[in-house]
Design a protein around this motif. Sequence first.
Motif, PDB file in Angstrom:
ATOM      1  N   THR A 184      -7.798  -3.662  12.352  1.00  0.00           N
ATOM      2  CA  THR A 184      -7.482  -4.931  11.670  1.00  0.00           C
ATOM      3  C   THR A 184      -7.616  -6.053  12.726  1.00  0.00           C
ATOM      4  O   THR A 184      -6.614  -6.660  13.126  1.00  0.00           O
ATOM      5  CB  THR A 184      -6.042  -4.913  11.136  1.00  0.00           C
ATOM      6  OG1 THR A 184      -5.144  -4.767  12.263  1.00  0.00           O
ATOM      7  CG2 THR A 184      -5.810  -3.763  10.200  1.00  0.00           C
TER       8      THR A 184
ATOM      9  N   GLY B  55       0.840  -1.198   0.000  1.00  0.00           N
ATOM     10  CA  GLY B  55       0.000   0.000   0.000  1.00  0.00           C
ATOM     11  C   GLY B  55       0.872   1.243   0.000  1.00  0.00           C
ATOM     12  O   GLY B  55       1.248   1.762   1.037  1.00  0.00           O
TER      13      GLY B  55
ATOM     14  N   ASN C 120      -3.714   0.699  -6.948  1.00  0.00           N
ATOM     15  CA  ASN C 120      -4.435   1.721  -7.695  1.00  0.00           C
ATOM     16  C   ASN C 120      -3.471   2.483  -8.608  1.00  0.00           C
ATOM     17  O   ASN C 120      -2.559   3.149  -8.121  1.00  0.00           O
ATOM     18  CB  ASN C 120      -5.094   2.682  -6.675  1.00  0.00           C
ATOM     19  CG  ASN C 120      -5.875   3.790  -7.342  1.00  0.00           C
ATOM     20  OD1 ASN C 120      -5.376   4.414  -8.284  1.00  0.00           O
ATOM     21  ND2 ASN C 120      -7.069   4.041  -6.853  1.00  0.00           N
TER      22      ASN C 120
ATOM     23  N   HIS D 222      -2.174  -1.393   3.549  1.00  0.00           N
ATOM     24  CA  HIS D 222      -3.114  -1.497   2.429  1.00  0.00           C
ATOM     25  C   HIS D 222      -4.499  -1.888   2.930  1.00  0.00           C
ATOM     26  O   HIS D 222      -4.874  -1.537   4.047  1.00  0.00           O
ATOM     27  CB  HIS D 222      -2.554  -2.474   1.368  1.00  0.00           C
ATOM     28  CG  HIS D 222      -2.302  -3.877   1.848  1.00  0.00           C
ATOM     29  ND1 HIS D 222      -1.955  -4.180   3.147  1.00  0.00           N
ATOM     30  CD2 HIS D 222      -2.345  -5.049   1.174  1.00  0.00           C
ATOM     31  CE1 HIS D 222      -1.792  -5.471   3.251  1.00  0.00           C
ATOM     32  NE2 HIS D 222      -2.028  -6.024   2.080  1.00  0.00           N
ATOM     33  N   TRP D 223      -5.261  -2.636   2.164  1.00  0.00           N
ATOM     34  CA  TRP D 223      -6.615  -3.004   2.601  1.00  0.00           C
ATOM     35  C   TRP D 223      -6.532  -3.667   3.962  1.00  0.00           C
ATOM     36  O   TRP D 223      -5.746  -4.630   4.150  1.00  0.00           O
ATOM     37  CB  TRP D 223      -7.253  -3.966   1.616  1.00  0.00           C
ATOM     38  CG  TRP D 223      -7.929  -3.263   0.497  1.00  0.00           C
ATOM     39  CD1 TRP D 223      -8.667  -2.104   0.559  1.00  0.00           C
ATOM     40  CD2 TRP D 223      -7.946  -3.682  -0.875  1.00  0.00           C
ATOM     41  NE1 TRP D 223      -9.117  -1.773  -0.691  1.00  0.00           N
ATOM     42  CE2 TRP D 223      -8.714  -2.727  -1.578  1.00  0.00           C
ATOM     43  CE3 TRP D 223      -7.396  -4.758  -1.564  1.00  0.00           C
ATOM     44  CZ2 TRP D 223      -8.932  -2.828  -2.945  1.00  0.00           C
ATOM     45  CZ3 TRP D 223      -7.618  -4.866  -2.922  1.00  0.00           C
ATOM     46  CH2 TRP D 223      -8.376  -3.903  -3.612  1.00  0.00           C
ATOM     47  N   LYS D 224      -7.283  -3.268   4.907  1.00  0.00           N
ATOM     48  CA  LYS D 224      -7.126  -3.750   6.288  1.00  0.00           C
ATOM     49  C   LYS D 224      -7.491  -5.231   6.410  1.00  0.00           C
ATOM     50  O   LYS D 224      -6.915  -5.946   7.207  1.00  0.00           O
ATOM     51  CB  LYS D 224      -7.946  -2.883   7.250  1.00  0.00           C
ATOM     52  CG  LYS D 224      -7.644  -1.384   7.114  1.00  0.00           C
ATOM     53  CD  LYS D 224      -6.140  -1.078   7.039  1.00  0.00           C
ATOM     54  CE  LYS D 224      -5.856   0.280   6.415  1.00  0.00           C
ATOM     55  NZ  LYS D 224      -4.442   0.464   6.039  1.00  0.00           N
ATOM     56  N   ASP D 225      -8.398  -5.696   5.550  1.00  0.00           N
ATOM     57  CA  ASP D 225      -8.759  -7.121   5.632  1.00  0.00           C
ATOM     58  C   ASP D 225      -7.785  -7.984   4.822  1.00  0.00           C
ATOM     59  O   ASP D 225      -7.951  -9.194   4.723  1.00  0.00           O
ATOM     60  CB  ASP D 225     -10.208  -7.346   5.183  1.00  0.00           C
ATOM     61  CG  ASP D 225     -10.471  -6.817   3.774  1.00  0.00           C
ATOM     62  OD1 ASP D 225     -11.643  -6.822   3.361  1.00  0.00           O
ATOM     63  OD2 ASP D 225      -9.499  -6.409   3.096  1.00  0.00           O
ATOM     64  N   GLN D 226      -6.769  -7.341   4.256  1.00  0.00           N
ATOM     65  CA  GLN D 226      -5.755  -8.093   3.526  1.00  0.00           C
ATOM     66  C   GLN D 226      -4.516  -8.357   4.386  1.00  0.00           C
ATOM     67  O   GLN D 226      -3.655  -9.151   4.010  1.00  0.00           O
ATOM     68  CB  GLN D 226      -5.318  -7.324   2.273  1.00  0.00           C
ATOM     69  CG  GLN D 226      -6.173  -7.525   1.037  1.00  0.00           C
ATOM     70  CD  GLN D 226      -6.245  -8.966   0.570  1.00  0.00           C
ATOM     71  OE1 GLN D 226      -7.314  -9.575   0.610  1.00  0.00           O
ATOM     72  NE2 GLN D 226      -5.120  -9.545   0.175  1.00  0.00           N
TER      73      GLN D 226
END
Length: 215
Positions: free
Chosen positions: A176, A66, A92, A142-146
């Motif tokens: 997280t 991220g 992105n 990055h994505w918190k669920d990742q």
Amino acid sequence: TRKSRPQRLLKAVEGKATLGDPQSVITAIDHFCRHKEWAMNVGDEKGSILDSLVIELSPVNVLELGTYCGYSTVRIARLLPPGARFITLEFNPDYAAVARQVIGWAGLEDKVQLVEGASGDWIPRLREHFGVQMFDLVFLDHWKDQYLPDTKQLEECGLIQKGTVLLADNVICPGTPDYLKYVRNSPHYDSRYYRSHLEYTKVEDGLEKSVFLGF
Ligand SMILES: Nc1ncnc2c1ncn2CCCCCNC(=O)c1cc(-c2ccc(F)cc2)cc(O)c1O
Ligand SMILES: [Mg+2]
């Protein structure tokens, strides 16, 4: 069309920072985010904790998940020893385009490899594509669920070894929970919470530092 927030952030860097001076880039972004528009950089308060951990660790191989606008990338890269290798993954393409310019403005483009794509797709390919054996430091932002699935994938690929330090942003806000439970309960990690605040606000947030102890 109206410029995006990352593009406006970049304009603030170009208007205020000194080319080749990483600290001036950091200061320009913090000023923009505090006085103009909030943006999800790790920020100056958590950034100082990040700085002290990077200085203490003096890592040779660093992975950032991220990149966003490259703020933490600049904070980390400016402190790395010569010959260190720093790979940062950004999903992105618009963020990546801005980050390349922010990193370039700081004069750190030779220290950083910015890779566009999803962490889940790239993690299994880092070893053969970049010839990296393991990471001394992984900064998760990055994505918190990742955070959790990617940590498990890094373990499976052998990119996390005894002594690797995982540093996770936003473990309180946005949070997280599954990742925190894992690193705090696992006998294979020595985990510690650095209490701070969500960037540019008074909301609680913090960094979780987890040292892998080996299997
Ligand atoms: N290589 C890759 N693989 C997978 N996903 C990838 C990726 N590269 C990027 N992404 C996609 C991540 C998109 C940004 C992640 N960061 C965040 O979502 C984030 C949100 C906040 C926040 C807090 C309070 C609020 F009210 C609102 C927002 C603060 C933060 O410090 C954050 O880091
Ligand atoms: Mg963050």
